[in-house]
Design a protein around this motif. Structure first.
Motif: not given
Ligand code: ADP
Ligand code: MG
Length: 235
Positions: A38, A122, A193, A82, A41
């Motif tokens: 989204d 996680g 990532d 997260a 980060h």
């Protein structure tokens, strides 16, 4: 200056270096996250590390473990998403391992505690396309290099950075099965990532600061740019 003050100075230097790097890479991290997440980060990490800098201001005389714990708390409160609880909570919890000061042994204990906490929270394993893909090889390489190969901590750290970099490259071909990127299913394949990338940046900065304070050889690969400056010559 006492030994613990010197160590606190190193911790503060690492924090400053990471905060500067995250600032410089803010757009890069956001671009990575916009492909499979989204697009927050870079902003999340930047906000968190700016808060951490504020939080530790004037803490030069505190124990290194106290400063590390405060960095964790700041990240929990400001990063969000997260990554906030994962980075912040794991740093905060692992800071206990540094209560006797920073030595090769306590640095391994810190790294292992950080990884354990992050995986507890996680529930990601290697191959899920998360920060764990950079972290697991880095922590294992660091520990093995010191304990089995008896390398100096700085050399071990440079090998750990190399391992993390390979882990980040490995995330590109993976299908995400944790976090927001997992909503994309197979469409997450082909993208690097963001969390693995920010983990690599942090490790690179730790290595950079450690190089000013520790003796030992640094693997050439660990500090070479990802993209070579020149085209390789024709064979
Ligand atoms: P959000 O996904 O909530 O927007 P961020 O964009 O700040 O949070 O962070 C995304 C990164 O968090 C991912 O690139 C991935 O590396 C990491 N991540 C997400 N879920 C997990 C998890 N369950 N375990 C480990 N890392 C994770
Ligand atoms: Mg995001």
């Amino acid at each position: 200056m006492s030994e613990s003050n010197e160590q606190t100075e190193v911790v503060l230097a690492v924090l400053q270096a990471i905060a500067d790097r995250i600032e410089a890479e803010k757009k890069h991290l956001t671009d990575l996250d916009s492909a499979i997440g989204d697009a927050d980060h870079g902003a999340n990490m930047h906000r968190g590390f700016q808060e951490a800098l504020e939080q530790v201001e004037g803490m030069d005389d505190e124990e290194p473990a106290t400063v590390v714990k405060n960095i964790g708390t700041a990240l929990i409160s400001e990063v969000g998403g997260a990554a906030g609880p994962l980075y912040g909570g794991s740093i905060m919890s692992a800071s206990q391992e540094l209560e006797e000061g920073i030595t090769p042994e306590t640095s391994i204990a810190f790294a292992e505690a950080y990884l354990d906490k992050l995986q507890d929270r996680g529930d990601a394993r290697v191959g899920d396309k998360t920060m764990v893909d950079a972290l697991v090889p880095a922590v294992h390489t660091y520990k093995k290099s010191i304990e089995s190969d008896e390398l100096p901590p700085l050399t071990a750290l440079s090998k750990a950075v190399d391992a993390a970099e390979r882990g980040v490259d490995f995330t590109v071909g993976l299908r995400a099965s944790k976090g927001r990127a997992s909503y994309l299913g197979w469409r997450s394949v082909g993208h690097q990532d963001p969390g693995a990338t920010s983990t690599l940046f942090m490790l690179e900065e730790i290595l950079d600061v450690a190089a000013d304070h520790l003796e030992g050889e640094i693997d050439r690969d660990a500090r070479s740019p990802t993209i070579p400056d020149e085209e390789p010559e024709d064979a």
